[in-house]
Design a protein around this motif. Structure first.
Motif, mmCIF file in Angstrom:
data_model
loop_
_atom_site.group_PDB
_atom_site.id
_atom_site.type_symbol
_atom_site.label_atom_id
_atom_site.label_comp_id
_atom_site.label_asym_id
_atom_site.label_seq_id
_atom_site.Cartn_x
_atom_site.Cartn_y
_atom_site.Cartn_z
ATOM 1 N N SER A 184 13.538 -3.716 -15.337
ATOM 2 C CA SER A 184 12.791 -4.983 -15.311
ATOM 3 C C SER A 184 12.409 -5.466 -13.913
ATOM 4 O O SER A 184 12.780 -6.588 -13.503
ATOM 5 C CB SER A 184 13.598 -6.071 -16.035
ATOM 6 N N PRO A 185 11.618 -4.684 -13.183
ATOM 7 C CA PRO A 185 11.179 -5.140 -11.854
ATOM 8 C C PRO A 185 10.089 -6.205 -11.902
ATOM 9 O O PRO A 185 9.840 -6.875 -10.899
ATOM 10 C CB PRO A 185 10.648 -3.856 -11.209
ATOM 11 N N LEU A 240 4.658 -0.140 -9.493
ATOM 12 C CA LEU A 240 5.985 0.097 -8.923
ATOM 13 C C LEU A 240 5.868 0.450 -7.446
ATOM 14 O O LEU A 240 6.594 -0.091 -6.601
ATOM 15 C CB LEU A 240 6.695 1.234 -9.661
ATOM 16 N N LYS A 241 4.960 1.359 -7.117
ATOM 17 C CA LYS A 241 4.778 1.774 -5.723
ATOM 18 C C LYS A 241 4.387 0.592 -4.839
ATOM 19 O O LYS A 241 4.816 0.502 -3.690
ATOM 20 C CB LYS A 241 3.715 2.868 -5.644
ATOM 21 N N SER A 242 3.571 -0.333 -5.398
ATOM 22 C CA SER A 242 3.149 -1.496 -4.614
ATOM 23 C C SER A 242 4.322 -2.413 -4.293
ATOM 24 O O SER A 242 4.246 -3.234 -3.372
ATOM 25 C CB SER A 242 2.064 -2.276 -5.370
ATOM 26 N N ARG A 243 5.407 -2.287 -5.059
ATOM 27 C CA ARG A 243 6.620 -3.070 -4.813
ATOM 28 C C ARG A 243 7.636 -2.285 -3.976
ATOM 29 O O ARG A 243 8.765 -2.727 -3.785
ATOM 30 C CB ARG A 243 7.266 -3.471 -6.144
ATOM 31 N N GLY A 244 7.232 -1.084 -3.518
ATOM 32 C CA GLY A 244 8.147 -0.261 -2.747
ATOM 33 C C GLY A 244 9.152 0.487 -3.604
ATOM 34 O O GLY A 244 10.181 0.963 -3.091
ATOM 35 N N MET A 277 0.474 5.301 -15.896
ATOM 36 C CA MET A 277 -0.099 5.495 -14.565
ATOM 37 C C MET A 277 -0.248 4.160 -13.831
ATOM 38 O O MET A 277 0.066 4.055 -12.643
ATOM 39 C CB MET A 277 -1.446 6.206 -14.693
ATOM 40 N N HIS A 278 -0.723 3.138 -14.547
ATOM 41 C CA HIS A 278 -0.886 1.814 -13.935
ATOM 42 C C HIS A 278 0.461 1.220 -13.557
ATOM 43 O O HIS A 278 0.623 0.643 -12.462
ATOM 44 C CB HIS A 278 -1.632 0.889 -14.897
ATOM 45 N N PHE A 279 1.439 1.346 -14.433
ATOM 46 C CA PHE A 279 2.778 0.834 -14.164
ATOM 47 C C PHE A 279 3.376 1.531 -12.941
ATOM 48 O O PHE A 279 4.009 0.878 -12.088
ATOM 49 C CB PHE A 279 3.682 1.039 -15.380
#
Length: 315
Positions: free
Chosen positions: A121-122, A77-81, A71-73
């Motif tokens: 690997s974002p 991811l969403k915060s990076r678009g 959930m945290h990951f």
């Protein structure tokens, strides 16, 4: 897509470096001492359990730290678009909970390292370490990196907690053998923290800083003898050893039979003995297996540092 990853067990504190030193362990017999996680695409999120200690995991997967990691990951991811997608994860729980071997850290590192790899690997290493610290804080009540950092990076790590660098790997002494013995008794990390004093004396503070400085310098100079002589816990051991039955006897035997240092791994009850000689390590390992282990859950391994840290084992 399918991926299986592994994250090794770890020794937190390493006696002289409370919350600032950690060491990843690899048994010399080639076996793994750590948790594994499988990840594959799925129509919806799912988590299964496997492994020797799966019975101690929460029956509701929403309470498992691996679910929290996913959930945290996903939020990161969403915060990076970027767009997360559902996965099916299987946690192979090989480490006992409350063992002092970084059990929660191993699961956290395997989950987040695995998810980052699975999603191309974002995030860089420092990003992941910060995520791991947040997740570890959910378990123990405070953010600390002395288990997640070595489990992820491998080897012996120094926690710096700088904005650009959470932790760094230190030089290792290749001739050291680490005997790690888990007694089978459960010790809560939060309870082991509560038993510690909130303040320490000026004399203890100076001794702590001196030992840590000498240790790091000795590692860089590859001076194994000097490094061993300062592996003494002046912060936690005097208090935490009361939670560990037979600790004093085990320490006395190890030091009398060639160990250069002996201490509590993390919050315990696992203890570690540091040896220069394999024959000495075998003697101490055998004695701990016979006298320190208290039930069928316990085990003892002769290890060296796991220099690789978390890794892909199958894809």
């Amino acid at each position: 897509m399918y991926l299986k990853v592994y994250a090794p067990a770890s020794v937190g504190n390493v006696s002289l470096g409370f919350d600032m030193l950690g060491a990843a362990l690899l048994p010399i017999d080639g076996s793994y001492l750590g948790d594994e996680i499988e990840i594959q695409d799925s129509e919806s999120y799912a988590l299964d359990y496997a492994g020797r200690f799966q019975h101690v995991l929460p029956s509701d997967i929403s309470d498992n730290i691996v679910t929290h990691c996913y959930m945290h990951f996903s939020e990161c991811l969403k915060s990076r678009g970027l767009t997360p997608r559902p996965v099916h994860m299987t946690l192979h729980k090989h480490l006992p909970i409350g063992s002092g071997l970084g059990s929660s850290a191993s699961s956290i590192v395997a989950a987040l390292f695995g998810l980052n790899t699975f999603f191309d690997s974002p995030f860089n290493k420092n990003d992941l370490l910060k995520m791991m610290g947040v997740m570890e804080g959910q378990i123990s009540g405070s953010v600390h990196y002395d288990n997640v950092a070595p489990s992820y990076l491998g080897g012996l790590t120094l926690i710096s907690e700088l904005e650009h660098e959470v932790a760094r790997k230190l030089p290792s002494i290749d001739t050291w053998y680490w005997v790690a013995c888990y007694s089978g008794v459960h010790v809560s990390t939060s309870a082991a923290r509560k038993i510690l004093p909130q303040e320490v004396s000026l004399q203890t503070t100076i001794q702590f800083g001196r030992q840590l400085a000498i240790f790091v310098d000795a590692l860089h100079r590859q001076d194994a003898h000097t490094a061993q002589t300062v592996i003494q816990d002046v912060i936690a051991e005097p208090y935490r050893k009361s939670l560990l039955p037979r600790f004093d006897d085990a320490k006395a035997f190890a030091l009398e039979n060639g160990a250069g240092a002996f201490g509590i791994s993390g919050s315990g009850p696992t203890v570690f003995a540091l040896c220069d000689d394999l024959s000495q390590a075998k003697i101490i390992n055998d004695w701990l297996a016979q006298h320190y282990i208290q039930n069928d859950a316990g085990f003892s391994h002769i290890c060296q540092l796991d220099l690789e840290g978390s890794r892909i084992v199958k894809e």
